[in-house]
Design a protein around this motif. Sequence first.
Motif, PDB file in Angstrom:
ATOM      1  N   PHE A   1       0.842  -1.191   0.000  1.00  0.00           N
ATOM      2  CA  PHE A   1       0.000   0.000   0.000  1.00  0.00           C
ATOM      3  C   PHE A   1       0.882   1.249   0.000  1.00  0.00           C
ATOM      4  CE2 PHE A   1      -2.633  -3.367   1.690  1.00  0.00           C
ATOM      5  CZ  PHE A   1      -3.849  -3.142   1.068  1.00  0.00           C
TER       6      PHE A   1
ATOM      7  N   ALA B   1      -9.130   1.818  -1.390  1.00  0.00           N
ATOM      8  CA  ALA B   1      -8.723   2.465  -2.646  1.00  0.00           C
ATOM      9  C   ALA B   1      -7.840   3.676  -2.379  1.00  0.00           C
ATOM     10  CB  ALA B   1      -9.973   2.870  -3.437  1.00  0.00           C
TER      11      ALA B   1
ATOM     12  N   ARG C   1      -4.193   3.100  -1.832  1.00  0.00           N
ATOM     13  CA  ARG C   1      -3.496   2.760  -3.073  1.00  0.00           C
ATOM     14  C   ARG C   1      -2.795   1.392  -3.005  1.00  0.00           C
ATOM     15  NH1 ARG C   1       0.484   7.043  -5.329  1.00  0.00           N
ATOM     16  NH2 ARG C   1       0.843   5.314  -6.766  1.00  0.00           N
ATOM     17  N   PRO C   2      -3.583   0.316  -3.068  1.00  0.00           N
ATOM     18  CA  PRO C   2      -2.961  -1.019  -3.129  1.00  0.00           C
ATOM     19  C   PRO C   2      -2.207  -1.200  -4.437  1.00  0.00           C
ATOM     20  CG  PRO C   2      -5.318  -1.173  -3.535  1.00  0.00           C
ATOM     21  CD  PRO C   2      -5.056   0.250  -3.134  1.00  0.00           C
ATOM     22  N   GLN C   3      -1.044  -1.854  -4.337  1.00  0.00           N
ATOM     23  CA  GLN C   3      -0.200  -2.090  -5.510  1.00  0.00           C
ATOM     24  C   GLN C   3       0.321  -3.521  -5.463  1.00  0.00           C
ATOM     25  OE1 GLN C   3       2.749   0.893  -4.687  1.00  0.00           O
ATOM     26  NE2 GLN C   3       1.735   2.459  -5.926  1.00  0.00           N
TER      27      GLN C   3
ATOM     28  N   GLU D   1      -0.830  -0.566 -10.077  1.00  0.00           N
ATOM     29  CA  GLU D   1      -1.879   0.034  -9.255  1.00  0.00           C
ATOM     30  C   GLU D   1      -3.111  -0.868  -9.250  1.00  0.00           C
ATOM     31  OE1 GLU D   1      -1.627   2.589  -7.400  1.00  0.00           O
ATOM     32  OE2 GLU D   1       0.235   3.520  -8.074  1.00  0.00           O
TER      33      GLU D   1
ATOM     34  N   PHE E   1      -5.973   0.113  -7.103  1.00  0.00           N
ATOM     35  CA  PHE E   1      -7.015   0.826  -6.371  1.00  0.00           C
ATOM     36  C   PHE E   1      -8.340   0.862  -7.134  1.00  0.00           C
ATOM     37  CE2 PHE E   1      -5.216   4.066  -9.122  1.00  0.00           C
ATOM     38  CZ  PHE E   1      -6.326   4.769  -9.559  1.00  0.00           C
TER      39      PHE E   1
ATOM     40  N   ALA F   1     -12.300   1.049  -5.828  1.00  0.00           N
ATOM     41  CA  ALA F   1     -13.097   2.257  -6.053  1.00  0.00           C
ATOM     42  C   ALA F   1     -14.398   1.913  -6.768  1.00  0.00           C
ATOM     43  CB  ALA F   1     -12.284   3.264  -6.864  1.00  0.00           C
TER      44      ALA F   1
END
Length: 334
Positions: A9, A76, A79-81, A305, A307, A311
């Motif tokens: 994140f 979201a 920012r999960p990666q 990315e 997210f 979202a």
Amino acid sequence: MSVFKGIEFAHPGFFWLLILIPVIIGWYVWRERKLYGYLSVSAVRGFSVPSKSIIPKLRHLGIVLRVLALAALIIALARPQSSLSWQNSTTEGIDIMIASDISGSMLAEDFQPNRMEAGKNIAIDFIKNRPNDRIGLVIFSGESFTQCPLTIDHNVLINLFKDIKNGMIDDGTAIGMGLATAVNRLKESEAKSKVIILLTDGSNNAGSIPPVTAAEIAKQFNVRVYTVGLGTKGFAPYPVQTPMGVQYQRMPVDVDEGTLTKIANITGGKYFRATNNETLKSIYEQIDKLEKAKIDVTQYNKKTEMFLPFALIALLLLLLEFGLKNTVFKGAIT
């Protein structure tokens, strides 16, 4: 959580907003209790029984959808990666040829179970500990040949190593021929370091190339030779086939240490004497430490990315809650 395995994140601080969820749930419960009043009557016969409907039971669905939407939105915002990493390693490279004597005297049992098998087993352990090097195998007795050329496929090499046995070629001890054959396999090599490990338990008595001449050739091609003399001091038990079966005779150990030392000195290597399994293993460990390649490792990271799915989930939950509120639950007490 397996759902987030391999996910990082970028802004984990947003997870503090999850504290709002129990606050919202608590406020909703308090509001529900304040919204409904209580009426005490002696009997309920005067009241008509309402028709059974699932809607009253689902009146709390709105707050569930809102809470789930808020949770998805917070994830979201964090920012999960997905993190994909790999490394590219390059080595200066060491090419190693093992030149092993397989003459009849290698069946002597001053090593366990004998010199040849002990040499094979310990050499195989050495090979397994050097996965980044190209290694090959030359065998010699009265003559010599390449059992396995230089290869990085050590499984193939190990299998070929296990297959060697006395009697594959004419008996004798052609040290010079074995060394020359190994040098021939290394002369075209572009490795930073070229090494031969020569194992024998006798003195040169066959072949057309003297050992010292082969050592001079090795020097010209920048090949370093580590020589290993196998055999205990004095006499060793040697199996001899007789009409009465296998008989053991005490045979003198005849290792030409002078020639082996000269070969090592000419090529910049080192001479070792192995008198049992333990000392032979120790010798391979010393050679392993002397011949180490430098490895440059470059780490690569690629992040994607993730997210957007969260979202979209939040948006769909909010739209579902809005739609139900203004259709199915319209006018209902929520």
